[in-house]
Write a protein that holds these residues in place. Structure first.
Motif, short mmCIF file in Angstrom:
data_model
loop_
_atom_site.label_atom_id
_atom_site.label_comp_id
_atom_site.label_asym_id
_atom_site.label_seq_id
_atom_site.Cartn_x
_atom_site.Cartn_y
_atom_site.Cartn_z
N THR A 134 4.33 6.90 2.32
CA THR A 134 4.31 5.77 0.74
C THR A 134 2.94 4.46 1.86
OG1 THR A 134 5.95 4.37 2.21
CG2 THR A 134 6.50 5.91 0.23
N LEU A 135 2.39 4.12 0.54
CA LEU A 135 1.95 2.67 1.16
C LEU A 135 1.76 2.01 0.14
CD1 LEU A 135 -0.99 1.59 2.04
CD2 LEU A 135 -2.55 2.80 0.03
N THR A 136 2.07 0.67 0.70
CA THR A 136 1.96 -0.66 -0.32
C THR A 136 0.77 -1.48 0.41
OG1 THR A 136 3.14 -2.06 1.45
CG2 THR A 136 4.91 -0.49 0.42
N LEU A 137 0.66 -2.05 -0.88
CA LEU A 137 -0.59 -2.93 -1.44
C LEU A 137 -0.15 -4.61 -1.72
CD1 LEU A 137 -3.72 -3.63 -1.03
CD2 LEU A 137 -3.60 -2.39 -3.81
N ASN A 138 -0.13 -5.45 -0.82
CA ASN A 138 -0.03 -6.63 -0.79
C ASN A 138 1.93 -6.39 -1.15
OD1 ASN A 138 -2.30 -8.15 -0.78
ND2 ASN A 138 -2.49 -8.05 -2.61
N ILE A 186 -11.49 -8.06 -0.58
CA ILE A 186 -10.59 -9.48 0.31
C ILE A 186 -9.75 -9.99 0.00
CG2 ILE A 186 -11.46 -11.45 1.73
CD1 ILE A 186 -14.61 -11.02 0.45
N GLY A 187 -9.37 -9.85 1.47
CA GLY A 187 -7.20 -10.85 1.24
C GLY A 187 -5.93 -9.51 1.43
N ASP A 188 -6.50 -8.25 0.74
CA ASP A 188 -5.52 -7.40 0.40
C ASP A 188 -4.86 -7.46 2.09
OD1 ASP A 188 -6.15 -7.59 -2.38
OD2 ASP A 188 -7.04 -5.19 -2.13
N HIS A 189 -3.97 -6.39 1.71
CA HIS A 189 -2.69 -6.09 3.34
C HIS A 189 -2.60 -5.13 2.62
CE1 HIS A 189 1.03 -6.93 5.64
NE2 HIS A 189 0.26 -5.97 6.80
N LEU A 190 -2.84 -3.92 3.84
CA LEU A 190 -1.90 -2.67 2.86
C LEU A 190 -0.83 -1.86 4.07
CD1 LEU A 190 -5.52 -2.49 2.11
CD2 LEU A 190 -5.35 -0.72 1.78
N VAL A 204 -7.82 -6.48 4.67
CA VAL A 204 -9.06 -6.33 4.25
C VAL A 204 -9.98 -7.98 4.24
CG1 VAL A 204 -10.70 -5.85 1.83
CG2 VAL A 204 -8.80 -4.50 2.64
N LYS A 205 -10.98 -7.85 4.95
CA LYS A 205 -11.65 -8.83 4.62
C LYS A 205 -13.07 -8.86 4.65
CE LYS A 205 -9.14 -10.82 9.20
NZ LYS A 205 -9.29 -11.28 9.85
#
Length: 205
Positions: A134-138, A186-190, A204-205
């Motif tokens: 699985t992948l979570t985004l934020n 920008i700012g996303d957390h995976l 992500v920056k």
């Protein structure tokens, strides 16, 4: 080391991308070593694209030298698995496909292939037949898949690609993405998981 990747390997993703043809053999492409990004390091959005999308995939580590590998022996040639992201410059890819040109630049740019911590696999024939990822985004789950849903299993992929490329210890193979791909900003957390085990974590920056 080589980064080998397979496209159109999940019917769910093919449907969301309006890809109607079912591949008769693995759709293989390669990425340069400079595409690799180790887990924990940030991914910086490139300036040349207006739409970078994540594609979450199982990634297998090659553990033996091999050429022209028979499918029944393919399980002997990989020893670990992780989750990786095949970042795609979707606008560049769409433009290249519309013109009938290769789309290597949309997939193989620097740091486009983050990978997580590899988990060891048992030494048995069916070791890759039922792997959840699985992948979570934020913090929200955006992709979920299982290796059993691949059109071409890792064993079949290894048998196929080893006709063309000699596989070497340390090579890695991305095996395609299920449905749910989408853009990052920008700012996303995976965060990527195999089962309940987190193996991939970056911003992500």
């Amino acid at each position: 080391m080589k980064i080998i990747a397979v496209g159109w390997n999940y019917q769910s993703h093919n449907a969301e991308m309006a890809q109607k043809a079912i591949p008769q053999a693995p759709v293989v492409f390669t990425m340069p070593e400079t595409a690799l990004l180790k887990s924990g390091k940030p991914f910086f959005l490139p300036r040349f694209s207006n739409r970078i999308e994540y594609e979450t995939e199982l990634v297998f580590h090659i553990s033996r030298l091999g050429k022209n590998i028979a499918p029944k022996f393919a399980h002997r040639y990989y020893d670990a698995v992780t989750v990786g992201i095949d970042f795609t410059a979707r606008d560049l890819q769409a433009e290249a496909r519309a013109q009938g040109n290769p789309w290597d630049l949309s997939k193989g740019f620097d740091y486009s292939a983050p990978i997580g911590e590899f988990l060891p696999l048992p030494d048995q024939p069916e070791k890759a037949g039922n792997i959840d990822f699985t992948l979570t985004l934020n913090g929200q789950r955006v992709q979920q898949g299982n290796s059993r849903d691949m059109i071409f299993s890792i064993d079949r992929i290894i048998a196929y690609v080893s006709q063309f490329y000699t596989l070497k210890i340390g090579d890695i193979i991305f095996t395609g993405t299920p449905a749910g791909v989408g853009p990052v900003q920008i700012g996303d957390h995976l965060e990527g998981y195999i089962g309940e085990k987190k193996v991939l974590d970056f911003f992500v920056k």
